[in-house]
Design a protein around this motif. Structure first.
Motif, mmCIF file in Angstrom:
data_model
loop_
_atom_site.group_PDB
_atom_site.id
_atom_site.type_symbol
_atom_site.label_atom_id
_atom_site.label_comp_id
_atom_site.label_asym_id
_atom_site.label_seq_id
_atom_site.Cartn_x
_atom_site.Cartn_y
_atom_site.Cartn_z
ATOM 1 N N ARG A 38 -0.328 6.164 -6.299
ATOM 2 C CA ARG A 38 -0.917 4.832 -6.216
ATOM 3 C C ARG A 38 -1.996 4.660 -7.266
ATOM 4 O O ARG A 38 -2.588 5.632 -7.725
ATOM 5 C CB ARG A 38 -1.493 4.556 -4.819
ATOM 6 C CG ARG A 38 -2.694 5.411 -4.438
ATOM 7 C CD ARG A 38 -3.071 5.174 -2.979
ATOM 8 N NE ARG A 38 -4.257 5.953 -2.588
ATOM 9 C CZ ARG A 38 -4.714 6.013 -1.338
ATOM 10 N NH1 ARG A 38 -4.092 5.354 -0.362
ATOM 11 N NH2 ARG A 38 -5.782 6.721 -1.065
ATOM 12 N N GLN A 39 -2.215 3.401 -7.626
ATOM 13 C CA GLN A 39 -3.240 3.081 -8.605
ATOM 14 C C GLN A 39 -3.986 1.843 -8.154
ATOM 15 O O GLN A 39 -3.401 0.756 -8.043
ATOM 16 C CB GLN A 39 -2.624 2.856 -9.989
ATOM 17 C CG GLN A 39 -3.646 2.694 -11.087
ATOM 18 C CD GLN A 39 -3.029 2.795 -12.465
ATOM 19 O OE1 GLN A 39 -1.818 2.682 -12.643
ATOM 20 N NE2 GLN A 39 -3.858 3.033 -13.466
ATOM 21 N N ALA A 40 -5.261 2.027 -7.878
ATOM 22 C CA ALA A 40 -6.128 0.923 -7.505
ATOM 23 C C ALA A 40 -6.743 0.327 -8.772
ATOM 24 O O ALA A 40 -6.823 1.006 -9.802
ATOM 25 C CB ALA A 40 -7.212 1.414 -6.556
ATOM 26 N N PRO A 41 -7.202 -0.925 -8.707
ATOM 27 C CA PRO A 41 -7.793 -1.564 -9.890
ATOM 28 C C PRO A 41 -8.957 -0.751 -10.447
ATOM 29 O O PRO A 41 -9.845 -0.334 -9.702
ATOM 30 C CB PRO A 41 -8.270 -2.917 -9.350
ATOM 31 C CG PRO A 41 -7.381 -3.191 -8.194
ATOM 32 C CD PRO A 41 -7.107 -1.857 -7.563
ATOM 33 N N THR A 89 -5.720 0.026 -0.503
ATOM 34 C CA THR A 89 -5.221 -1.055 -1.343
ATOM 35 C C THR A 89 -4.963 -0.555 -2.751
ATOM 36 O O THR A 89 -5.847 0.015 -3.392
ATOM 37 C CB THR A 89 -6.216 -2.220 -1.380
ATOM 38 O OG1 THR A 89 -6.324 -2.779 -0.062
ATOM 39 C CG2 THR A 89 -5.776 -3.296 -2.358
ATOM 40 N N ALA A 90 -3.733 -0.758 -3.226
ATOM 41 C CA ALA A 90 -3.345 -0.261 -4.546
ATOM 42 C C ALA A 90 -1.908 -0.692 -4.826
ATOM 43 O O ALA A 90 -1.212 -1.184 -3.929
ATOM 44 C CB ALA A 90 -3.433 1.257 -4.607
ATOM 45 N N VAL A 91 -1.476 -0.469 -6.052
ATOM 46 C CA VAL A 91 -0.056 -0.547 -6.372
ATOM 47 C C VAL A 91 0.522 0.840 -6.142
ATOM 48 O O VAL A 91 0.008 1.829 -6.678
ATOM 49 C CB VAL A 91 0.182 -0.993 -7.827
ATOM 50 C CG1 VAL A 91 1.682 -0.990 -8.134
ATOM 51 C CG2 VAL A 91 -0.419 -2.369 -8.055
ATOM 52 N N TYR A 92 1.554 0.904 -5.346
ATOM 53 C CA TYR A 92 2.193 2.177 -5.011
ATOM 54 C C TYR A 92 3.455 2.356 -5.855
ATOM 55 O O TYR A 92 4.305 1.462 -5.899
ATOM 56 C CB TYR A 92 2.527 2.218 -3.526
ATOM 57 C CG TYR A 92 1.304 2.472 -2.672
ATOM 58 C CD1 TYR A 92 0.305 1.510 -2.553
ATOM 59 C CD2 TYR A 92 1.131 3.683 -2.008
ATOM 60 C CE1 TYR A 92 -0.833 1.750 -1.796
ATOM 61 C CE2 TYR A 92 0.003 3.930 -1.243
ATOM 62 C CZ TYR A 92 -0.975 2.955 -1.144
ATOM 63 O OH TYR A 92 -2.105 3.196 -0.397
ATOM 64 N N TYR A 93 3.545 3.529 -6.475
ATOM 65 C CA TYR A 93 4.666 3.831 -7.360
ATOM 66 C C TYR A 93 5.478 4.998 -6.816
ATOM 67 O O TYR A 93 4.929 6.019 -6.412
ATOM 68 C CB TYR A 93 4.167 4.212 -8.749
ATOM 69 C CG TYR A 93 3.463 3.113 -9.493
ATOM 70 C CD1 TYR A 93 2.086 2.955 -9.396
ATOM 71 C CD2 TYR A 93 4.178 2.222 -10.293
ATOM 72 C CE1 TYR A 93 1.431 1.946 -10.082
ATOM 73 C CE2 TYR A 93 3.526 1.208 -10.987
ATOM 74 C CZ TYR A 93 2.162 1.081 -10.865
ATOM 75 O OH TYR A 93 1.527 0.074 -11.545
ATOM 76 N N CYS A 94 6.782 4.833 -6.868
ATOM 77 C CA CYS A 94 7.703 5.896 -6.518
ATOM 78 C C CYS A 94 7.972 6.754 -7.760
ATOM 79 O O CYS A 94 8.010 6.236 -8.891
ATOM 80 C CB CYS A 94 9.004 5.270 -6.024
ATOM 81 S SG CYS A 94 10.334 6.420 -5.697
ATOM 82 N N VAL A 115 0.308 -2.970 -2.226
ATOM 83 C CA VAL A 115 -0.144 -2.845 -0.838
ATOM 84 C C VAL A 115 -1.587 -3.315 -0.785
ATOM 85 O O VAL A 115 -2.440 -2.789 -1.501
ATOM 86 C CB VAL A 115 -0.028 -1.391 -0.337
ATOM 87 C CG1 VAL A 115 -0.696 -1.239 1.021
ATOM 88 C CG2 VAL A 115 1.427 -0.968 -0.262
ATOM 89 N N THR A 116 -1.839 -4.306 0.052
ATOM 90 C CA THR A 116 -3.186 -4.847 0.202
ATOM 91 C C THR A 116 -3.591 -4.768 1.663
ATOM 92 O O THR A 116 -2.870 -5.274 2.529
ATOM 93 C CB THR A 116 -3.260 -6.301 -0.278
ATOM 94 O OG1 THR A 116 -2.843 -6.372 -1.636
ATOM 95 C CG2 THR A 116 -4.683 -6.829 -0.159
ATOM 96 N N VAL A 117 -4.723 -4.122 1.920
ATOM 97 C CA VAL A 117 -5.228 -3.964 3.286
ATOM 98 C C VAL A 117 -6.520 -4.748 3.399
ATOM 99 O O VAL A 117 -7.499 -4.461 2.705
ATOM 100 C CB VAL A 117 -5.456 -2.485 3.627
ATOM 101 C CG1 VAL A 117 -5.879 -2.344 5.083
ATOM 102 C CG2 VAL A 117 -4.205 -1.664 3.347
ATOM 103 N N SER A 118 -6.529 -5.723 4.273
ATOM 104 C CA SER A 118 -7.719 -6.556 4.460
ATOM 105 C C SER A 118 -8.593 -5.997 5.573
ATOM 106 O O SER A 118 -8.089 -5.418 6.543
ATOM 107 C CB SER A 118 -7.312 -7.989 4.782
ATOM 108 O OG SER A 118 -6.605 -8.034 6.008
ATOM 109 N N SER A 119 -9.880 -6.215 5.422
ATOM 110 C CA SER A 119 -10.830 -5.682 6.424
ATOM 111 C C SER A 119 -11.093 -6.690 7.527
ATOM 112 O O SER A 119 -10.704 -7.835 7.468
ATOM 113 C CB SER A 119 -12.129 -5.297 5.741
ATOM 114 O OG SER A 119 -12.671 -6.399 5.059
#
Length: 119
Positions: A38-41, A89-94, A115-119
């Motif tokens: 995964r890669q977060a901003p 929260t991040a873009v998940y890569y296979c 994938v975005t997870v809100s609080s």
């Protein structure tokens, strides 16, 4: 040529669950390992979980919450994500490490799923 197609990302509230899928297709002879990164901003891409030869490996931040599994017959890897946190929260890569029908060992990435997870 080999393609990895991901699905299952989306928006979820903290504490929720998501399941990612990644199907590999094309000129595949055998797959050594498949996994998720995964890669977060603003951050580097990092390991989430991998599976190879029946063994699994997890990054510390996801241990006990995420489960990686693989369907060898379908050349598909899954990532079940439970108890999600905003920091997930991040873009998940296979990713797949495999041998092609030409006999070459190659490494492939999927296009990524958000994938975005809100609080």
């Amino acid at each position: 040529q080999v393609q990895l197609v991901e699905s299952g990302g989306g928006l979820v509230q903290a504490g929720g669950s998501l399941r990612l899928s990644c199907a590999a297709s094309g000129s595949i002879f055998s797959i050594n390992a498949m996994g998720w990164y995964r890669q977060a901003p603003g951050k580097q891409r990092e390991l989430v979980a991998t599976t190879s030869g029946g063994r699994t490996n997890y990054a510390d931040p996801v241990k006990g919450r995420f489960t990686v599994s693989r369907d060898n017959a379908k050349n598909t890897v899954y990532l079940q994500m439970n108890s999600l946190k905003p920091e997930d929260t991040a873009v998940y890569y296979c990713n797949a490490d495999l041998y092609t029908n030409r006999g070459t060992r190659e490494n492939y990435w999927g296009q990524g799923t958000q994938v975005t997870v809100s609080s």
